[in-house]
Design a protein around this motif. Structure first.
Motif, PDB file in Angstrom:
ATOM      1  N   PRO A  13     -12.236 -25.000-102.520  1.00  0.00           N
ATOM      2  CA  PRO A  13     -11.625 -23.645-102.035  1.00  0.00           C
ATOM      3  C   PRO A  13     -10.675 -23.318-103.131  1.00  0.00           C
ATOM      4  CG  PRO A  13     -11.989 -25.381 -99.905  1.00  0.00           C
ATOM      5  CD  PRO A  13     -12.476 -26.053-100.984  1.00  0.00           C
ATOM      6  N   GLU A  14      -9.546 -25.001-103.634  1.00  0.00           N
ATOM      7  CA  GLU A  14      -8.629 -24.292-104.359  1.00  0.00           C
ATOM      8  C   GLU A  14      -8.899 -23.502-105.292  1.00  0.00           C
ATOM      9  OE1 GLU A  14     -10.017 -29.037-104.757  1.00  0.00           O
ATOM     10  OE2 GLU A  14      -9.980 -26.690-103.236  1.00  0.00           O
ATOM     11  N   ASN A  15     -10.018 -23.359-105.498  1.00  0.00           N
ATOM     12  CA  ASN A  15     -10.939 -22.842-106.888  1.00  0.00           C
ATOM     13  C   ASN A  15     -11.145 -21.415-106.770  1.00  0.00           C
ATOM     14  OD1 ASN A  15     -10.656 -25.128-108.310  1.00  0.00           O
ATOM     15  ND2 ASN A  15     -12.991 -25.350-108.033  1.00  0.00           N
ATOM     16  N   ALA A  16     -11.166 -20.775-105.503  1.00  0.00           N
ATOM     17  CA  ALA A  16     -10.551 -19.096-105.341  1.00  0.00           C
ATOM     18  C   ALA A  16      -9.729 -19.159-104.399  1.00  0.00           C
ATOM     19  CB  ALA A  16     -12.050 -19.450-103.935  1.00  0.00           C
ATOM     20  N   ALA A  17      -9.174 -19.580-103.517  1.00  0.00           N
ATOM     21  CA  ALA A  17      -8.098 -19.755-102.615  1.00  0.00           C
ATOM     22  C   ALA A  17      -6.726 -19.609-103.503  1.00  0.00           C
ATOM     23  CB  ALA A  17      -8.057 -20.561-101.464  1.00  0.00           C
ATOM     24  N   ARG A  18      -6.452 -18.800-104.125  1.00  0.00           N
ATOM     25  CA  ARG A  18      -5.189 -19.081-105.261  1.00  0.00           C
ATOM     26  C   ARG A  18      -5.463 -17.390-105.910  1.00  0.00           C
ATOM     27  NH1 ARG A  18      -6.304 -19.509-111.119  1.00  0.00           N
ATOM     28  NH2 ARG A  18      -9.064 -20.242-110.942  1.00  0.00           N
ATOM     29  N   PRO A  19      -3.587 -17.119-105.795  1.00  0.00           N
ATOM     30  CA  PRO A  19      -3.322 -15.859-106.221  1.00  0.00           C
ATOM     31  C   PRO A  19      -3.834 -15.308-107.804  1.00  0.00           C
ATOM     32  CG  PRO A  19      -1.400 -17.097-105.195  1.00  0.00           C
ATOM     33  CD  PRO A  19      -2.514 -18.086-105.710  1.00  0.00           C
ATOM     34  N   CYS A  20      -4.194 -14.238-108.024  1.00  0.00           N
ATOM     35  CA  CYS A  20      -4.881 -14.220-109.160  1.00  0.00           C
ATOM     36  C   CYS A  20      -3.578 -13.528-110.510  1.00  0.00           C
ATOM     37  CB  CYS A  20      -5.679 -12.824-109.146  1.00  0.00           C
ATOM     38  SG  CYS A  20      -4.812 -11.087-108.917  1.00  0.00           S
ATOM     39  N   LEU A  21      -2.272 -13.569-109.858  1.00  0.00           N
ATOM     40  CA  LEU A  21      -1.039 -13.152-110.935  1.00  0.00           C
ATOM     41  C   LEU A  21      -0.869 -14.156-110.736  1.00  0.00           C
ATOM     42  CD1 LEU A  21      -0.003  -9.828-109.070  1.00  0.00           C
ATOM     43  CD2 LEU A  21      -1.272  -9.656-110.997  1.00  0.00           C
ATOM     44  N   THR A  22       0.112 -14.296-112.179  1.00  0.00           N
ATOM     45  CA  THR A  22       0.577 -15.600-112.206  1.00  0.00           C
ATOM     46  C   THR A  22       1.835 -15.728-112.333  1.00  0.00           C
ATOM     47  OG1 THR A  22       0.639 -15.284-114.964  1.00  0.00           O
ATOM     48  CG2 THR A  22      -1.431 -16.947-113.790  1.00  0.00           C
ATOM     49  N   GLU A  23       2.633 -14.653-112.065  1.00  0.00           N
ATOM     50  CA  GLU A  23       4.222 -14.413-111.755  1.00  0.00           C
ATOM     51  C   GLU A  23       4.690 -15.173-110.737  1.00  0.00           C
ATOM     52  OE1 GLU A  23       2.835 -10.464-111.681  1.00  0.00           O
ATOM     53  OE2 GLU A  23       2.535 -11.962-113.270  1.00  0.00           O
ATOM     54  N   MET A  24       5.914 -15.367-111.337  1.00  0.00           N
ATOM     55  CA  MET A  24       7.238 -15.110-109.608  1.00  0.00           C
ATOM     56  C   MET A  24       6.913 -13.946-109.016  1.00  0.00           C
ATOM     57  SD  MET A  24       7.300 -18.553-109.383  1.00  0.00           S
ATOM     58  CE  MET A  24       8.785 -19.850-108.761  1.00  0.00           C
ATOM     59  N   PRO A  25       7.194 -14.624-107.474  1.00  0.00           N
ATOM     60  CA  PRO A  25       6.393 -15.503-106.604  1.00  0.00           C
ATOM     61  C   PRO A  25       5.487 -16.362-106.762  1.00  0.00           C
ATOM     62  CG  PRO A  25       6.953 -13.290-105.310  1.00  0.00           C
ATOM     63  CD  PRO A  25       6.660 -13.362-106.833  1.00  0.00           C
ATOM     64  N   TYR A  26       4.909 -15.055-106.751  1.00  0.00           N
ATOM     65  CA  TYR A  26       2.631 -15.516-106.399  1.00  0.00           C
ATOM     66  C   TYR A  26       2.314 -17.296-106.789  1.00  0.00           C
ATOM     67  CZ  TYR A  26       3.236 -10.646-106.467  1.00  0.00           C
ATOM     68  OH  TYR A  26       2.880  -8.980-106.163  1.00  0.00           O
ATOM     69  N   ARG A  27       2.743 -17.378-108.116  1.00  0.00           N
ATOM     70  CA  ARG A  27       2.704 -18.666-108.231  1.00  0.00           C
ATOM     71  C   ARG A  27       3.225 -19.991-107.731  1.00  0.00           C
ATOM     72  NH1 ARG A  27       5.706 -18.325-113.853  1.00  0.00           N
ATOM     73  NH2 ARG A  27       7.894 -19.726-113.353  1.00  0.00           N
ATOM     74  N   ALA A  28       4.463 -19.605-106.606  1.00  0.00           N
ATOM     75  CA  ALA A  28       4.598 -20.348-105.399  1.00  0.00           C
ATOM     76  C   ALA A  28       3.992 -21.014-104.654  1.00  0.00           C
ATOM     77  CB  ALA A  28       6.290 -19.982-105.378  1.00  0.00           C
ATOM     78  N   VAL A  29       2.635 -19.863-104.757  1.00  0.00           N
ATOM     79  CA  VAL A  29       1.756 -19.782-103.089  1.00  0.00           C
ATOM     80  C   VAL A  29       0.532 -20.670-103.975  1.00  0.00           C
ATOM     81  CG1 VAL A  29       0.376 -19.009-101.833  1.00  0.00           C
ATOM     82  CG2 VAL A  29       2.306 -17.994-102.686  1.00  0.00           C
ATOM     83  N   VAL A  30       0.881 -21.791-103.419  1.00  0.00           N
ATOM     84  CA  VAL A  30      -0.392 -22.960-103.609  1.00  0.00           C
ATOM     85  C   VAL A  30      -1.136 -23.337-102.765  1.00  0.00           C
ATOM     86  CG1 VAL A  30      -0.856 -25.169-104.240  1.00  0.00           C
ATOM     87  CG2 VAL A  30       0.948 -23.636-105.416  1.00  0.00           C
ATOM     88  N   PHE A  31      -2.653 -23.438-102.625  1.00  0.00           N
ATOM     89  CA  PHE A  31      -3.612 -23.611-101.488  1.00  0.00           C
ATOM     90  C   PHE A  31      -3.570 -25.506-101.090  1.00  0.00           C
ATOM     91  CE2 PHE A  31      -7.341 -26.257-100.641  1.00  0.00           C
ATOM     92  CZ  PHE A  31      -8.075 -24.669 -99.668  1.00  0.00           C
ATOM     93  N   ALA A  32      -3.176 -25.115 -99.867  1.00  0.00           N
ATOM     94  CA  ALA A  32      -3.055 -26.829 -98.989  1.00  0.00           C
ATOM     95  C   ALA A  32      -4.326 -27.466 -98.450  1.00  0.00           C
ATOM     96  CB  ALA A  32      -1.936 -26.140 -98.242  1.00  0.00           C
TER      97      ALA A  32
END
Length: 146
Positions: A13-32
């Protein structure tokens, strides 16, 4: 007793459930993890907030890290924040993290149910390019996990 099924890296799931944008704040959201209904839950970097769904996680990340409107690129005050569903839920767009963008309320209202590239061609190209890069990365994982 059956042996536990091994999950290929491409199926995790972590390979699919991640933001596609890499700048902040998007990259602060991490699959749990996936919850009991197979809905992705996220941690937010820099936050002690509990795991939450994508839209709330993005709001929490914005509250900590700030951000600008994906469409007009201007800073957003928290009172003007909205989370846009790039592909509207009314057009079968999902609540996946890849479908969510930070936007001013007014920009989001102007976009309404328009396709992103019709509303703002530059933003459409940026989002579609980021999404394509994520898809290509996932495809590489499938090719290498055989």
């Amino acid at each position: 007793m059956t042996a536990a099924k091994k999950t290929k890296p491409s199926e995790r799931p972590e390979n699919a459930a991640r933001p596609c944008l890499t700048e902040m704040p998007y990259r602060a959201v991490v699959f749990a993890e996936l919850n009991q209904h197979n809905v992705p839950l996220y941690f937010v970097g820099g936050s002690s907030a509990p795991k939450c769904k994508a839209e709330k996680a993005l709001k929490v990340a914005f509250g900590i890290h700030g951000g600008s409107c994906f469409y007009c690129k201007k800073a957003i005050l928290e009172a003007d924040l909205s989370i846009d569903h790039v592909e509207p839920t009314s057009n079968e767009g999902g609540k996946a993290i890849q479908n969510l963008l930070i936007a001013h309320r007014k920009c989001n209202q102007k976009k309404a149910a328009l396709p992103i590239e019709a509303f703002h061609p530059d933003a459409g190209k940026e989002w579609l390019t980021a999404l394509l890069a994520q898809v290509e990365d996932r495809l590489k994982r499938i090719d290498t996990s055989k």
